[in-house]
Scaffold this active site. Structure first.
Site, PDB file in Angstrom:
ATOM      1  N   VAL A  57       0.842  -1.196   0.000  1.00  0.00           N
ATOM      2  CA  VAL A  57       0.000   0.000   0.000  1.00  0.00           C
ATOM      3  C   VAL A  57       0.878   1.247   0.000  1.00  0.00           C
ATOM      4  O   VAL A  57       0.702   2.158  -0.802  1.00  0.00           O
ATOM      5  CB  VAL A  57      -0.925   0.002   1.234  1.00  0.00           C
ATOM      6  CG1 VAL A  57      -1.766   1.254   1.270  1.00  0.00           C
ATOM      7  CG2 VAL A  57      -1.801  -1.236   1.240  1.00  0.00           C
ATOM      8  N   LYS A  73      12.792 -11.439   1.585  1.00  0.00           N
ATOM      9  CA  LYS A  73      12.590 -10.223   2.381  1.00  0.00           C
ATOM     10  C   LYS A  73      11.615 -10.556   3.512  1.00  0.00           C
ATOM     11  O   LYS A  73      10.420 -10.705   3.285  1.00  0.00           O
ATOM     12  CB  LYS A  73      12.055  -9.087   1.511  1.00  0.00           C
ATOM     13  CG  LYS A  73      11.983  -7.748   2.229  1.00  0.00           C
ATOM     14  CD  LYS A  73      11.589  -6.639   1.249  1.00  0.00           C
ATOM     15  CE  LYS A  73      11.579  -5.291   1.957  1.00  0.00           C
ATOM     16  NZ  LYS A  73      10.578  -5.211   3.026  1.00  0.00           N
ATOM     17  N   ARG A 129      15.666   0.206  13.824  1.00  0.00           N
ATOM     18  CA  ARG A 129      16.115   1.003  12.688  1.00  0.00           C
ATOM     19  C   ARG A 129      15.836   2.488  12.901  1.00  0.00           C
ATOM     20  O   ARG A 129      16.652   3.336  12.566  1.00  0.00           O
ATOM     21  CB  ARG A 129      15.426   0.536  11.399  1.00  0.00           C
ATOM     22  CG  ARG A 129      15.847   1.341  10.181  1.00  0.00           C
ATOM     23  CD  ARG A 129      15.078   0.933   8.922  1.00  0.00           C
ATOM     24  NE  ARG A 129      15.543   1.708   7.800  1.00  0.00           N
ATOM     25  CZ  ARG A 129      15.117   2.930   7.486  1.00  0.00           C
ATOM     26  NH1 ARG A 129      14.199   3.503   8.229  1.00  0.00           N
ATOM     27  NH2 ARG A 129      15.601   3.577   6.441  1.00  0.00           N
ATOM     28  N   CYS A 183     -23.475  17.109   6.712  1.00  0.00           N
ATOM     29  CA  CYS A 183     -22.475  16.478   7.573  1.00  0.00           C
ATOM     30  C   CYS A 183     -23.142  15.498   8.530  1.00  0.00           C
ATOM     31  O   CYS A 183     -24.112  15.857   9.209  1.00  0.00           O
ATOM     32  CB  CYS A 183     -21.718  17.550   8.359  1.00  0.00           C
ATOM     33  SG  CYS A 183     -20.553  16.879   9.569  1.00  0.00           S
ATOM     34  N   CYS A 226     -18.265  22.015  14.228  1.00  0.00           N
ATOM     35  CA  CYS A 226     -18.589  20.597  14.030  1.00  0.00           C
ATOM     36  C   CYS A 226     -17.799  19.748  15.029  1.00  0.00           C
ATOM     37  O   CYS A 226     -16.585  19.915  15.165  1.00  0.00           O
ATOM     38  CB  CYS A 226     -18.241  20.175  12.607  1.00  0.00           C
ATOM     39  SG  CYS A 226     -18.467  18.412  12.300  1.00  0.00           S
TER      40      CYS A 226
END
Length: 678
Positions: free
Chosen positions: A35, A118, A139, A413, A436
């Site tokens: 993705v 991998k 990492r 909404c 909102c």
């Protein structure tokens, strides 16, 4: 109708930044590699087509995100680079052609490739001194990670002492920590019995396990480890390793487990055969793998090719195709974000996809629903390629039930019932009601976030409680909260209330750039906010800045400039600023900082000089180089002219370099620039 480039670029950057934050900072990734890869490639393509829209905070302009702070941050002795991705054999061939062109001399006929699976886990850096494990780290961003040595000591396949009689004084080993599938299933069964949330997939479980503060929990989960590379000192008694294959064999000798399914391939045809074999065979492996890592075997070729800013030129990851699965749409709902953007989502029958249970998929916008002619009850194919969560790829119309009706996108909404607005040229409908609840909720969470005001204890759960109990109607209202009001909330005791009040008070001391970022001005990310704060040291100056003045700042493009101008024109935003100023928030750089900056700029040899930066620099991002120049009193422009004093050129400098040479402008590489800035 497809998204306009500025809108789509903003969406892509936002999605990728959220995914990177979850992956690197929270160690709780929610986006599959396939993705992220597809989104990133789309972003690169759009920015290549529209270079004027590139922003300093784009994921293409950086290496990674900062590590979390729950563990000690450590700087890696040698950076951990990412890998470039290839998604088909055509791209793999292009990669081979690139590295072959980069080698000026003759290419050895026996160079060959090493292919390794991998592993879908967490990259780890191990440091051994005189044969003893002294440090293990995640990492992180490739330069700085988190020390998790105690947790890594619990992994049986990581030796605490190297199996060498006379070990080198320093050895750096890199590898992947992962959770075997059988272990993953057992852990989830135990969590289900205990009423705990299940891990979505082995990768998430491995990442979460490594960040446990209690190493006994880590030991119980039985993580595994494959080593895949090492770095040895050039002196002492270190063996002379000439290839990746020799390095893997030496790792075995030292006591590490290396993946037994590696293979030495003489050419890309053999690489293709290896990939196809494991594309099918991976389903029988006891762990997850999401592709094949292809490396030039010869270390001398690796050294000659070197690295780009982000990747080694001598390695690439050939990724498996994204998985797809059919399921049924039970409902279509819409979510409202902090900017008012309304995003439709498909609610589906649960389906397994790449080790994850999927129940929702993004539908992007109203146009995408119409394009698919998606209806509730439809059978659809979803895939893990293209969005933060899975997306609906296509509708299987032949399986459509009778009496289904086209979906009608809401006109109001769902949170506040205000009329939705879809600006001309944009694909996303928006709620424009600043009151909102969804916008307020998102704005407060953003304001309290780590990169903004960093208010500890004001997460989404507490924000929702504050709104539901009517204690806040705007960001500014949090500064009027009392301990008594907070203690009236569920599960909020006296100590928690006191801590939150203290954290809110402390946020008043945050610097001007953080406050600007916290305001949530559309398209203004953390880096943009810092640029604005440096160029407009007070809020008054920023408010008075014209579109042309804003756009003239290096790193602030047309889209950001217009967004800033529009934001300050809104009465509700002016009222918010007034309330925040009354609460004691800082809307200006400190006088000390301004004075120091002015003195530095006035005294520097490049004061008043004009620079243009082009190409990819070895270690600095262009925005970083620009900020260093401006901090010393120089100016940075985007185009070369007779008024340009210096051209800073990196790789792939292009037409700007040609024009500079025609005009006789002095050229600088990165090292020369840094020397000039001393």
């Amino acid at each position: 109708m497809s998204d306009a480039p500025p809108t789509r670029l903003a969406q892509l950057r936002s999605q990728l930044q959220k995914a990177a934050y979850a992956y690197y900072v929270l160690d709780a990734p929610f986006m599959e590699d396939a993705v992220y890869d597809q989104l990133y490639r789309e972003l690169v393509a759009l920015e290549t087509a529209h270079p004027q829209l590139i922003t300093p905070d784009s994921p293409t302009q950086r290496i990674g995100d900062q590590p979390a702070t729950q563990f000690t941050s450590v700087k890696h002795n040698i950076p951990l680079y990412s890998l470039e991705n290839a998604f088909d054999f055509g791209e793999l061939t292009q990669w081979e052609q690139r590295w072959q062109r980069a080698l000026a001399g003759e290419i050895p006929s026996d160079s060959g490739y090493v292919c390794e699976l991998k592993i879908d886990g967490s990259a780890i850096a191990l440091t051994y001194e005189n044969g003893i494990l002294v440090r293990g780290a995640t990492r992180g961003d490739g330069v700085t990670g988190e020390e998790i040595t105690q947790n890594l000591r619990t992994i049986r396949t990581i030796p605490l002492r190297l199996n060498l009689d006379n070990p080198p004084p320093l050895v750096e080993v890199r590898g992947e920590a992962f959770l075997p599938l059988e272990t993953f299933e057992k852990i989830n069964q135990e969590r289900e019995k205990a009423g705990e949330n299940l891990f979505a997939n082995p990768r998430n479980a491995a990442a979460g396990t490594l960040r446990q503060l209690d190493s006994r929990i880590v030991a119980a989960r039985k993580l595994d480890f494959f080593a895949y590379t090492l770095h040895l000192p050039e002196s002492h008694n270190s063996p002379q390793l000439n290839s990746q294959w020799e390095a893997l064999e030496f790792l075995k000798k030292m006591g590490f487990r290396v993946n037994p399914n590696r293979e030495l391939c003489p050419n890309l045809t053999a690489v293709k055969n290896y990939f196809e074999k494991w594309d099918e065979g991976r389903k029988k492996l006891p762990y997850l793998t999401d592709g094949v890592v292809v490396k030039l075997n010869d270390f001398s070729l690796q050294a000659e090719l070197g690295f780009t800013q982000k990747f080694p030129r001598w390695a690439i990851a050939l990724k498996y195709a994204a998985e797809e699965a059919p399921t049924t749409v039970k409902d279509i709902i819409v979510n409202v974000g902090r900017t008012g953007a309304v995003t439709p989502m498909a609610v589906m029958e649960p389906v397994q996809l790449a080790g994850t249970t999927v129940q929702r998929a993004t539908l992007h916008n109203e146009d995408r629903i119409k394009e698919l002619d998606l209806r509730i009850g439809d059978t659809v194919v979803i895939r893990k390629a293209g969005e933060i969560i899975p997306e609906v790829l296509r509708v299987l119309v032949d399986l459509r039930p009778e009496a289904t009706i086209p979906y009608e996108f809401p006109s109001h909404c769902p949170e506040c019932n205000s009329a939705l607005v879809r600006p001309p040229g944009e694909a996303v409908a928006r709620c424009v009601n600043s009151s909102c609840p969804a916008i307020l909720r998102g704005s407060l969470v953003h304001w309290a976030g780590r990169d903004a005001l960093d208010i500890q204890g004001l997460g989404e759960k507490n924000v929702i409680l504050l709104i539901e109990h009517g204690l806040v109607q705007s960001i500014a209202d949090i500064y009027d909260l009392t301990s008594e009001q907070l203690q009236s909330l569920p599960r909020m005791g006296q100590k928690s209330a006191a801590n939150l009040i203290q954290a809110i008070a402390h946020s008043k001391n945050q610097d001007y750039a953080r406050v600007l970022y916290g305001l949530g001005i559309r398209f203004v990310g953390k880096v943009n906010a810092e640029i604005l704060a440096q160029n407009f040291p007070t809020l008054e100056q920023l408010q008075k800045a014209s579109f042309a003045q804003l756009q003239g700042v290096y790193g602030i493009g047309e889209e950001i400039a217009q967004s800033v101008v529009d934001w300050f024109r809104v009465d509700a935003n002016q009222q918010l600023i007034e309330k925040l100023q009354q609460a004691g928030l800082t809307f200006a750089q400190t006088q000390t900082a301004q004075t120091q900056t002015a003195q530095t700029q006035a005294n520097h040899q490049i004061s008043g000089k004009t620079f243009v930066i082009t190409g990819t620099l070895p270690t600095l991002k262009r925005t970083e180089a620009a900020e260093k120049i401006k901090a010393a009193g120089g100016k940075v422009t985007s185009s070369v002219s007779k008024n340009t004093d210096y051209l800073v050129a990196g790789d792939n400098a292009g037409s700007k370099l040609d024009k500079a040479r025609q005009l006789g402008i002095q050229e600088l590489n990165e090292n020369q620039l840094l020397e000039l800035l001393v």
